[in-house]
Design a protein around this motif. Structure first.
Motif, PDB file in Angstrom:
ATOM      1  N   PRO A 137       0.834  -1.212   0.000  1.00 51.17           N
ATOM      2  CA  PRO A 137       0.000   0.000   0.000  1.00 51.17           C
ATOM      3  C   PRO A 137       0.864   1.255   0.000  1.00 51.17           C
ATOM      4  O   PRO A 137       1.988   1.252   0.495  1.00 51.17           O
ATOM      5  N   LEU A 138       0.298   2.328  -0.541  1.00 57.14           N
ATOM      6  CA  LEU A 138       1.039   3.595  -0.627  1.00 57.14           C
ATOM      7  C   LEU A 138       1.058   4.347   0.690  1.00 57.14           C
ATOM      8  O   LEU A 138       1.937   5.184   0.910  1.00 57.14           O
ATOM      9  N   ALA A 139       0.083   4.115   1.539  1.00 62.62           N
ATOM     10  CA  ALA A 139       0.002   4.825   2.813  1.00 62.62           C
ATOM     11  C   ALA A 139      -0.858   4.020   3.770  1.00 62.62           C
ATOM     12  O   ALA A 139      -1.634   3.145   3.347  1.00 62.62           O
ATOM     13  N   LEU A 140      -0.730   4.324   5.059  1.00 63.43           N
ATOM     14  CA  LEU A 140      -1.499   3.648   6.104  1.00 63.43           C
ATOM     15  C   LEU A 140      -2.174   4.673   6.991  1.00 63.43           C
ATOM     16  O   LEU A 140      -1.544   5.653   7.410  1.00 63.43           O
ATOM     17  N   PRO A 146       0.566  14.357  23.128  1.00 64.00           N
ATOM     18  CA  PRO A 146       1.105  14.083  21.790  1.00 64.00           C
ATOM     19  C   PRO A 146       0.854  15.259  20.858  1.00 64.00           C
ATOM     20  O   PRO A 146      -0.249  15.820  20.844  1.00 64.00           O
ATOM     21  N   PRO A 147       1.860  15.684  20.080  1.00 61.54           N
ATOM     22  CA  PRO A 147       1.649  16.764  19.116  1.00 61.54           C
ATOM     23  C   PRO A 147       0.536  16.393  18.138  1.00 61.54           C
ATOM     24  O   PRO A 147       0.382  15.228  17.763  1.00 61.54           O
ATOM     25  N   VAL A 148      -0.240  17.392  17.729  1.00 65.65           N
ATOM     26  CA  VAL A 148      -1.332  17.173  16.785  1.00 65.65           C
ATOM     27  C   VAL A 148      -0.788  17.305  15.366  1.00 65.65           C
ATOM     28  O   VAL A 148      -0.254  18.350  14.994  1.00 65.65           O
ATOM     29  N   ALA A 149      -0.907  16.231  14.603  1.00 64.39           N
ATOM     30  CA  ALA A 149      -0.406  16.223  13.224  1.00 64.39           C
ATOM     31  C   ALA A 149      -1.408  16.948  12.336  1.00 64.39           C
ATOM     32  O   ALA A 149      -2.379  16.361  11.857  1.00 64.39           O
ATOM     33  N   VAL A 150      -1.164  18.238  12.124  1.00 64.17           N
ATOM     34  CA  VAL A 150      -2.117  19.065  11.384  1.00 64.17           C
ATOM     35  C   VAL A 150      -2.263  18.587   9.948  1.00 64.17           C
ATOM     36  O   VAL A 150      -3.364  18.552   9.386  1.00 64.17           O
ATOM     37  N   ASP A 151      -1.152  18.186   9.313  1.00 65.61           N
ATOM     38  CA  ASP A 151      -1.230  17.726   7.926  1.00 65.61           C
ATOM     39  C   ASP A 151      -1.598  16.246   7.843  1.00 65.61           C
ATOM     40  O   ASP A 151      -1.657  15.675   6.755  1.00 65.61           O
ATOM     41  N   ARG A 152      -1.810  15.622   9.000  1.00 65.28           N
ATOM     42  CA  ARG A 152      -2.275  14.248   9.154  1.00 65.28           C
ATOM     43  C   ARG A 152      -1.213  13.207   8.859  1.00 65.28           C
ATOM     44  O   ARG A 152      -1.418  12.047   9.153  1.00 65.28           O
ATOM     45  N   VAL A 153      -0.074  13.538   8.266  1.00 67.30           N
ATOM     46  CA  VAL A 153       1.009  12.561   8.136  1.00 67.30           C
ATOM     47  C   VAL A 153       1.843  12.653   9.403  1.00 67.30           C
ATOM     48  O   VAL A 153       2.553  13.621   9.636  1.00 67.30           O
ATOM     49  N   THR A 168       6.942   4.327   4.251  1.00 67.19           N
ATOM     50  CA  THR A 168       5.518   4.476   3.947  1.00 67.19           C
ATOM     51  C   THR A 168       4.887   5.515   4.870  1.00 67.19           C
ATOM     52  O   THR A 168       5.059   5.450   6.087  1.00 67.19           O
ATOM     53  N   PRO A 169       4.165   6.507   4.327  1.00 68.42           N
ATOM     54  CA  PRO A 169       3.517   7.515   5.183  1.00 68.42           C
ATOM     55  C   PRO A 169       2.452   6.888   6.080  1.00 68.42           C
ATOM     56  O   PRO A 169       1.694   6.021   5.637  1.00 68.42           O
ATOM     57  N   VAL A 170       2.423   7.330   7.334  1.00 70.27           N
ATOM     58  CA  VAL A 170       1.430   6.857   8.302  1.00 70.27           C
ATOM     59  C   VAL A 170       0.627   8.056   8.792  1.00 70.27           C
ATOM     60  O   VAL A 170       1.202   9.079   9.193  1.00 70.27           O
ATOM     61  N   ALA A 181     -11.843   1.104   9.404  1.00 70.73           N
ATOM     62  CA  ALA A 181     -10.569   0.728   8.787  1.00 70.73           C
ATOM     63  C   ALA A 181     -10.491   1.243   7.355  1.00 70.73           C
ATOM     64  O   ALA A 181      -9.450   1.757   6.919  1.00 70.73           O
ATOM     65  N   LEU A 182     -11.589   1.132   6.612  1.00 68.68           N
ATOM     66  CA  LEU A 182     -11.624   1.678   5.257  1.00 68.68           C
ATOM     67  C   LEU A 182     -11.493   3.194   5.293  1.00 68.68           C
ATOM     68  O   LEU A 182     -10.743   3.791   4.511  1.00 68.68           O
ATOM     69  N   GLY A 183     -12.223   3.853   6.213  1.00 71.20           N
ATOM     70  CA  GLY A 183     -12.111   5.304   6.322  1.00 71.20           C
ATOM     71  C   GLY A 183     -10.701   5.742   6.647  1.00 71.20           C
ATOM     72  O   GLY A 183     -10.203   6.746   6.115  1.00 71.20           O
ATOM     73  N   ALA A 184     -10.022   4.991   7.532  1.00 70.58           N
ATOM     74  CA  ALA A 184      -8.637   5.315   7.867  1.00 70.58           C
ATOM     75  C   ALA A 184      -7.755   5.218   6.638  1.00 70.58           C
ATOM     76  O   ALA A 184      -6.885   6.077   6.401  1.00 70.58           O
ATOM     77  N   ALA A 185      -7.965   4.169   5.821  1.00 67.73           N
ATOM     78  CA  ALA A 185      -7.187   4.025   4.592  1.00 67.73           C
ATOM     79  C   ALA A 185      -7.467   5.178   3.628  1.00 67.73           C
ATOM     80  O   ALA A 185      -6.542   5.735   3.017  1.00 67.73           O
ATOM     81  N   GLN A 186      -8.731   5.550   3.478  1.00 71.59           N
ATOM     82  CA  GLN A 186      -9.086   6.643   2.566  1.00 71.59           C
ATOM     83  C   GLN A 186      -8.513   7.978   3.039  1.00 71.59           C
ATOM     84  O   GLN A 186      -8.064   8.799   2.228  1.00 71.59           O
ATOM     85  N   LEU A 187      -8.525   8.213   4.349  1.00 70.61           N
ATOM     86  CA  LEU A 187      -7.960   9.457   4.878  1.00 70.61           C
ATOM     87  C   LEU A 187      -6.447   9.483   4.685  1.00 70.61           C
ATOM     88  O   LEU A 187      -5.860  10.552   4.437  1.00 70.61           O
ATOM     89  N   ALA A 188      -5.796   8.327   4.774  1.00 74.85           N
ATOM     90  CA  ALA A 188      -4.366   8.265   4.452  1.00 74.85           C
ATOM     91  C   ALA A 188      -4.152   8.609   2.988  1.00 74.85           C
ATOM     92  O   ALA A 188      -3.199   9.324   2.632  1.00 74.85           O
ATOM     93  N   GLY A 189      -5.042   8.103   2.122  1.00 70.13           N
ATOM     94  CA  GLY A 189      -4.943   8.450   0.704  1.00 70.13           C
ATOM     95  C   GLY A 189      -5.121   9.934   0.460  1.00 70.13           C
ATOM     96  O   GLY A 189      -4.392  10.539  -0.340  1.00 70.13           O
ATOM     97  N   GLN A 190      -6.090  10.548   1.149  1.00 70.21           N
ATOM     98  CA  GLN A 190      -6.300  11.986   1.011  1.00 70.21           C
ATOM     99  C   GLN A 190      -5.034  12.760   1.371  1.00 70.21           C
ATOM    100  O   GLN A 190      -4.691  13.752   0.728  1.00 70.21           O
ATOM    101  N   ALA A 191      -4.324  12.307   2.417  1.00 71.56           N
ATOM    102  CA  ALA A 191      -3.135  13.018   2.885  1.00 71.56           C
ATOM    103  C   ALA A 191      -2.005  12.993   1.868  1.00 71.56           C
ATOM    104  O   ALA A 191      -1.144  13.879   1.882  1.00 71.56           O
TER     105      ALA A 191
END
Length: 487
Positions: free
Chosen positions: A63-66, A197-204, A222-224, A428-438
């Protein structure tokens, strides 16, 4: 790649199950796994990584991202190396009810809601941190950092401790307008902002380390992404992404989620509806929760399902079939763990009213589903008043949608049409899609047809809701002689 589409991975550490998946960008699952969520932090982290490794191996391509989502209000303190310290502080833990009252007295209910969008309660991490300060102060004095459940997994993968706005906002110490932790609120527990924990504003949040790559099969680098609160990630997967849409996320607990452009005024506080950031990072959302939805059905099955039954949920679905018919005449207050919204009442209990000699076990099972559906309608109507909008449809998703009778009753009770999506529309699907958005990979939201409503029975369901359910659950004391005579 599969069929020319990029692959994305998602993890969801839920209250009952931990789920992992690898998906195509169009939402089609390539590999999925799940396991019971363990009760301690280290086991949760290990289980999530094991399931992820199994999915990556089964997918046949990286996968390209998680993205990682999890239950909210749950986490633990961690040492400098990211190792969990002490017990997992779970949202179900009610030890801090006195500390929630102290929090309300120290800050003021309306001021606390204006800052955090939340209501003081025992499930908030802030209340439990105050409890720790009073009972186990050494854990806080040591300078350990807090990690939400998803943060634990992300740290194991990337070596970086970070969180997302939707999880930070559920701690009770995050100012949703300033988009930062509140030093004043943290000071009530003897904590500092640098212990959050610092808040990841850009989500990566970080990238997979070489050691995590060896353990999971993900390529190093791989971006998380911290996808955040699992109910909100599931809403994203269901296509609820804009103002005017509403999600009904079903599971052990149930949540009604309405995206809004801006936080409502503190006058919304008495409804028990909370408000916080939405997963898109731009808008906000209203959230009303029912802590025991599928959990209430499980409670019933623990007491009535045959011990030899291999699939008790299928047994229950057969028991309450057929998927039609009038209301049972039994009114259930579906509050196994108190009521959070509307009109919060932590002491409200589960109760059955109106059971007659001719009622069967099937009637009691259907009555539980009726009570759950009517409670969700009440939550939805409360949010409609706050947002000032009536949605065209309510999108329903989650494991309980597999019960056709439950969905049929929900369609009869709902004030607006409901659209039921298949089980793959998960956190789990939403998490994958949000990783894709990032990382710039777009997806296509699902669509569905509204579930049919029986116009002939609509008045009877409306009368049951208005004349039986609402008067009972809104009564100041349901144990009065009058209410017993009606039971």
């Amino acid at each position: 790649m599969t069929a020319g589409q990029p692959l994305l991975a998602g993890l969801d550490v839920g209250t009952t199950h931990t789920k992992a998946g690898v998906y195509r960008a169009d939402g089609m699952p390539v590999a999925q796994r799940q396991a019971i969520t363990p009760p301690d932090a280290e086991a949760i982290r290990d289980t999530a990584l094991r399931l992820l490794a199994e999915c990556v191996a089964a997918a046949g391509a990286p996968p390209l991202a998680l993205g990682v989502a999890s239950m909210a209000e749950t986490g633990t303190f961690v040492a400098a190396d990211g190792a969990p310290v002490g017990e997992l502080l779970h949202w179900r833990d009610r030890r801090a009810h006195r500390q929630a009252d102290q929090l309300c007295e120290a800050v003021g209910r309306e001021a606390f809601f204006a800052a955090t969008g939340l209501h003081p309660s025992a499930k908030l991490p802030l209340a439990r941190w105050i409890w720790l300060r009073q009972h186990e102060p050494d854990l806080l004095r040591s300078g350990y950092c807090w990690a939400n459940t998803a943060d634990l997994v992300v740290a194991a993968l990337t070596g970086t401790l970070a969180t997302g706005p939707t999880l930070a906002a559920r701690t009770g110490a995050f100012d949703i307008t300033a988009k930062a932790y509140s030093p004043g609120l943290l000071d009530l527990a003897g904590l500092r902002p640098d212990q959050m924990p610092p808040v990841a504003v850009d989500r990566v949040a970080g990238h997979v380390t070489s050691s995590a790559a060896a353990r999971t099969g993900l390529p190093a680098g791989t971006p998380v992404v911290v996808a955040g609160h699992d109910h909100l990630a599931a809403a994203w997967a269901a296509g609820v992404r804009a103002v005017g849409q509403v999600a009904d996320s079903m599971g052990t607990a149930e949540a009604v989620i309405t995206p809004v452009a801006a936080p409502p005024p503190p006058s919304a506080q008495p409804t028990g509806t909370s408000v916080g950031p939405f997963v898109d990072g731009r808008s906000y959302c209203l959230i009303s929760g029912l802590s025991s939805s599928g959990g209430l059905v499980d409670w019933l099955l623990d007491r009535v399902a045959p011990g030899t039954e291999p699939d008790r949920h299928r047994w229950f679905s057969d028991l309450v079939d057929p998927s039609d018919g009038p209301p049972t005449g039994i009114t259930v207050q579906p509050y196994l763990q108190g009521r959070a919204s509307p009109e919060p009442d932590p002491h409200r209990t589960l109760s059955f009213h109106g059971i007659r000699p001719e009622h069967t076990l099937a009637d009691i099972g259907r009555a539980v589903l009726e009570g759950l559906c009517m409670q969700v309608r009440w939550m939805l109507e409360s949010q409609m008043r706050i947002s000032g909008r009536r949605p065209d449809t309510v999108t329903v998703f989650g494991g309980p949608t597999a019960n056709p009778t439950w969905m049929w009753i929900k369609a009869q009770v709902s004030p607006v049409p409901i659209v039921v999506l298949p089980g793959q529309q998960s956190a789990a699907l939403g998490a994958a899609q949000l990783a894709g958005q990032a990382i710039g990979v777009e997806d296509v939201p699902p669509t569905g047809q509204p579930l049919a409503r029986d116009p002939g029975s609509a008045p009877e369901w409306e009368t049951t809701y208005r004349s039986q359910f609402l008067p009972l659950v809104r009564a100041a004391d349901v144990d009065t002689p009058d209410s017993k005579e009606q039971a």
